[in-house]
Design an enzyme around this catalytic site. Structure first.
Site, PDB file in Angstrom:
ATOM      1  N   ASP A 131       0.802  -1.416   0.169  1.00 40.57           N
ATOM      2  CA  ASP A 131       0.302  -0.064   0.035  1.00 40.57           C
ATOM      3  C   ASP A 131       0.904   1.694   0.337  1.00 40.57           C
ATOM      4  OD1 ASP A 131      -2.878  -1.211  -0.052  1.00 40.57           O
ATOM      5  OD2 ASP A 131      -2.657  -1.174   2.254  1.00 40.57           O
TER       6      ASP A 131
ATOM      7  N   TYR B 292       1.923   2.203  -2.706  1.00 40.43           N
ATOM      8  CA  TYR B 292       0.599   2.545  -4.186  1.00 40.43           C
ATOM      9  C   TYR B 292       0.300   4.281  -3.548  1.00 40.43           C
ATOM     10  CZ  TYR B 292      -3.901   3.038  -5.866  1.00 40.43           C
ATOM     11  OH  TYR B 292      -5.575   2.920  -7.133  1.00 40.43           O
ATOM     12  N   ASP B 293       0.835   4.345  -2.232  1.00 42.17           N
ATOM     13  CA  ASP B 293       0.272   5.596  -2.493  1.00 42.17           C
ATOM     14  C   ASP B 293       1.219   7.069  -2.614  1.00 42.17           C
ATOM     15  OD1 ASP B 293      -1.990   3.835  -0.960  1.00 42.17           O
ATOM     16  OD2 ASP B 293      -1.046   3.833   1.178  1.00 42.17           O
TER      17      ASP B 293
ATOM     18  N   LYS C  33      -7.663   1.950   9.593  1.00 37.71           N
ATOM     19  CA  LYS C  33      -8.353   2.277   8.671  1.00 37.71           C
ATOM     20  C   LYS C  33      -7.448   0.057   8.289  1.00 37.71           C
ATOM     21  CE  LYS C  33      -7.669   3.569   2.956  1.00 37.71           C
ATOM     22  NZ  LYS C  33      -7.007   1.617   2.892  1.00 37.71           N
TER      23      LYS C  33
ATOM     24  N   CYS D 211      16.817   1.344 -30.808  1.00 35.06           N
ATOM     25  CA  CYS D 211      16.221   0.474 -30.318  1.00 35.06           C
ATOM     26  C   CYS D 211      17.245  -1.153 -29.277  1.00 35.06           C
ATOM     27  CB  CYS D 211      14.818   0.467 -30.862  1.00 35.06           C
ATOM     28  SG  CYS D 211      14.141  -1.289 -30.439  1.00 35.06           S
TER      29      CYS D 211
ATOM     30  N   CYS E 289      14.697  -3.964 -31.691  1.00 31.41           N
ATOM     31  CA  CYS E 289      15.199  -4.014 -33.644  1.00 31.41           C
ATOM     32  C   CYS E 289      16.529  -3.062 -33.785  1.00 31.41           C
ATOM     33  CB  CYS E 289      13.873  -3.445 -34.310  1.00 31.41           C
ATOM     34  SG  CYS E 289      13.045  -1.190 -34.225  1.00 31.41           S
TER      35      CYS E 289
ATOM     36  N   CYS F  42      11.617   4.236 -29.596  1.00 31.64           N
ATOM     37  CA  CYS F  42      12.940   3.771 -30.683  1.00 31.64           C
ATOM     38  C   CYS F  42      12.204   4.587 -31.991  1.00 31.64           C
ATOM     39  CB  CYS F  42      11.813   2.734 -30.019  1.00 31.64           C
ATOM     40  SG  CYS F  42      12.031   1.466 -31.767  1.00 31.64           S
TER      41      CYS F  42
ATOM     42  N   CYS G  39       9.126  -1.859 -35.675  1.00 33.00           N
ATOM     43  CA  CYS G  39       9.892  -2.604 -34.422  1.00 33.00           C
ATOM     44  C   CYS G  39       9.118  -3.446 -33.864  1.00 33.00           C
ATOM     45  CB  CYS G  39       9.531  -1.972 -33.596  1.00 33.00           C
ATOM     46  SG  CYS G  39      10.744  -2.613 -31.493  1.00 33.00           S
TER      47      CYS G  39
END
EC number: 6.5.1.2
Length: 695
Positions: A39, A42-43, A126, A419, A422, A437, A443
């Site tokens: 979490d 994510y926060d 929470k 790249c 490719c 690229c 590609c």
């Protein structure tokens, strides 16, 4: 790179990256019950997105994570629409952030300093579990759903009936219809017991109590759920046909009277100091609790003020989650790989010696871009400090200074100018941070990534065409362009003979492909993979243009800079000039037009996008002018938008209604000149269904 150091082009690229990564994290968390990050990670990702948007408000995307709750309901369960949306909470990480939250709420309500200081909040731990909504009719439990995407969730009524914390009948008087919100979770002892049983049965143990709770509640067989000791804390209401309390604290007491369990640690706080003290207390007691928590939720106690504050985007203005800090670790960087995305972006990824961070083994971390590598001076062989704080893979905070007897550091990393897939030349446009690229559709990496995007959940959503299948079909020449997907039924017999396939699976794939030959316009636009066009932008375009034919016609005309069509495109709320430029660039490429022609020849219909109205002002353009006396301007704007209106700052021929406050001035005169309808503040309140102010 810190948000304060970003240029506008860099911020635009970063917001696109953040939107994509958060969307992927949301799917893993809400839909698969298999979060790939903590979490705290994510926060931090969401906080970075908010910080950039705060610095560059004009760059906020229509598909911004700050505006949406993600996570679609699973097809394995029936779906049910919430009477009141189940949205997420914004986060803060310290007292200063909390005080800013209070200030924003007070400003929205038009409170003076004394009134702001008098605001009371209810503090609740929470719980790290699965949010659910319980619907009661005349006191009888009739339906239970998960949060899902915030608008509709999975119907898990049969499973919720097995929980002892879910009353099948409410005790005492209750509204005729009410939604009660709660969090389903597993205690730590219950989690250990379930994992022991999993191990004894030779099955994979759950990674954490949250995963175990979600997996237990989403069993297709309610008998399995009944054997799992799930618990529930009730904490809020959604819809209610009658008001049952004037404050949130009194509502929690009513929940107890009805037979629900309410977290006994909840309390009322009356200042930022008290909020911080409660947070410190919970942090000290956290390890001794029998359930996992990841912070404290603070809610404005006065329910009438909650109603006035309402919501912004994906979160209420009247509540905030104060979260615990992220976790960190030190490990060694063994190499740097370059990944190629569907738009050609070259993204550096750090490969690490495995290290445990907060219970998760981490082997990769993002390095973002060339400038980030140079700024942190990260080199292969370095000891690095990592943090699981917001990306699909964790991020590197910096290099651990080597000791006096440490061997010499490796060479500085040189970002490739070709790249790695490719071999085409890579370029970095002035003002941008990303190398891309130039191989385009030649590609293989870009082609495969675009095909994967084309069939993704928010695009054509074709069952049976996952990442591995697309990669294999592309390598064997079956899939080269999006239109080739709709030619797969012609190869059904050959597909049936492939390793891992058979007659039934090949037939199912054919059926899935044919079922998607009729597609809503918004999904079609999103599937094309145009830079900066997310799901919300695609819906805006579909709503605005109505049909594929009209959209394509207008986009072709919009390729001319300064044309009426280009200006109209950039003026669509949520689109703006930068996104208009990307759309124009897409339609200027001949191979993109060939792709569109190829697709429209294969699809039976991509018109008639059915986008429901949001309210009785849906499609109307409203302007507020002058001083409002019974509500603040942001509050009035929020009400209008909830009713489906578009609120602008200027009066034009496209304006439908002008609301006149005191000292309205030039906008009132212009409305009169153009013959536009006007309302005074009392008339506006009546139109909005708010009613008169007091006796």
């Amino acid at each position: 790179m810190d948000p304060s150091e970003l240029t506008e082009p860099q911020a635009m690229v970063e917001l696109e990256r953040l939107a994509q990564q958060i969307r992927a994290l949301d799917r893993a968390y809400y839909e698969d019950d298999a979060p790939t990050v903590t979490d705290a990670e994510y926060d931090a990702l969401r906080q970075r997105n908010l910080a950039i948007e705060a610095r560059f408000p004009d760059l906020r995307r229509a598909d911004s994570p700050s505006l949406h709750v993600s996570g679609a309901p699973s097809a394995a369960f029936g779906r049910h629409r919430h009477l009141v949306p189940m949205l997420s909470l914004d986060n803060v990480f310290g007292r200063e952030d909390f005080e800013s939250f209070v200030t924003r709420a007070a400003r929205f309500l038009g409170l003076n300093d004394d009134q702001a200081r008098a605001l009371r909040f209810v503090a609740e731990p929470k719980i790290d579990g699965l949010s659910i909504s319980l619907t009661y009719e005349h006191g009888r439990f009739v339906r239970g759903t998960t949060r899902g995407d915030g608008t509709e969730g999975e119907d898990v009524t049969a499973n919720l009936r097995t929980l002892r914390d879910v009353p099948l009948r409410l005790k005492g008087p209750a509204p005729a219809l009410i939604e009660i919100r709660g969090e389903v979770f597993l205690s730590k002892p219950a989690f250990l017991s379930i994992n022991a049983a999993q191990a004894e049965a030779g099955q994979k143990p759950f990674a954490n109590p949250r995963n175990a709770a979600a997996g237990s509640l989403r069993q297709l067989d309610p008998n399995i759920t009944a054997r799992r000791p799930l618990s529930l804390f009730a904490y809020a209401q959604g819809f209610s046909s009658d008001r049952v309390a004037d404050t949130h604290w009194d509502y929690l007491e009513r929940l107890r009277q009805w037979g629900f369990t309410v977290n006994p640690l909840s309390c009322v706080v009356e200042s930022a100091e008290a909020a911080e003290a409660f947070m410190d207390r919970i942090a000290r007691e956290r390890s001794g609790l029998e359930y996992d928590i990841d912070g404290v939720v603070y809610k404005v106690d006065d329910l009438a003020l909650q109603d006035r504050l309402g919501f912004v985007g994906r979160a209420p203005r009247w509540a905030i989650a104060w979260k615990f800090p992220a976790e960190q670790a030190i490990t060694r960087l063994t190499r740097i790989d370059i990944q190629v995305g569907r738009t050609g972006a070259l993204t550096p990824v750090a490969i690490l010696e495995p290290v445990n961070v907060g219970g998760v083994i981490v082997t990769r971390a993002t390095l973002h871009n060339e400038d980030e590598i140079a700024r942190k001076d990260v080199r292969v062989g370095d000891l690095v400090q990592i943090q699981r704080a917001g990306d699909v893979i964790p991020q590197i905070l910096g290099v651990v200074p080597p000791g006096a007897d440490a061997p010499p550091r490796g060479e500085a990393f040189i970002f490739p100018h070709t790249c790695p897939i490719c071999g085409a030349r890579a370029e970095r446009p002035p003002g941008e941070v990303v190398w891309r690229c130039t191989g385009g559709l030649t590609c293989p990496a870009q082609v495969v990534e675009r095909l994967i995007h084309f069939v993704s959940r928010d695009a054509f959503d074709i069952d049976g065409l996952g990442e591995r299948t697309i990669t294999e079909f592309h390598a064997d020449g079956l899939l080269k362009t999006p239109a080739d997907i709709f030619r797969l039924p012609d190869h059904e017999a050959d597909i049936a003979t492939r390793e891992g396939w058979g007659t039934v699976s090949a037939r199912n794939l054919t059926a899935s492909v044919r079922a998607r030959q009729t597609i809503p316009l918004a999904r079609f636009i999103y599937a094309l993979g145009i830079r900066r066009i997310g799901t919300s932008n695609a819906r805006l375009l579909a709503r605005h243009y109505g049909s594929y034919t009209h959209w394509r016609e207008q986009m072709l005309r919009a390729t001319t800079i300064g044309s009426d069509e280009r200006l109209a495109l950039g003026s669509i709320t949520g689109i703006g000039g930068a996104i208009a430029d990307e759309l124009a660039a897409f339609f200027m490429e001949a191979h993109n037009l060939e792709t569109l022609d190829d697709l429209t020849a294969m699809l039976t219909a991509i018109e008639d996008e059915d986008l429901p109205a949001q309210g009785h002002l849906s499609g109307k353009t409203v302007v507020f002018t002058g001083t409002l006396t019974t509500m603040t301007r942001p509050e009035a704007k929020a009400i209008a938008e909830r009713l489906g209106a578009r609120v602008t700052d200027s009066v034009s021929k496209k304006t439908d209604l002008v609301v006149l406050g005191a000292d309205a001035g030039s906008k009132a005169r212009k409305a009169a000149e153009l013959g536009i309808d006007t309302l005074d503040e009392e008339g506006w309140r009546e139109l909005a269904g708010i009613g008169p102010v007091g006796p």
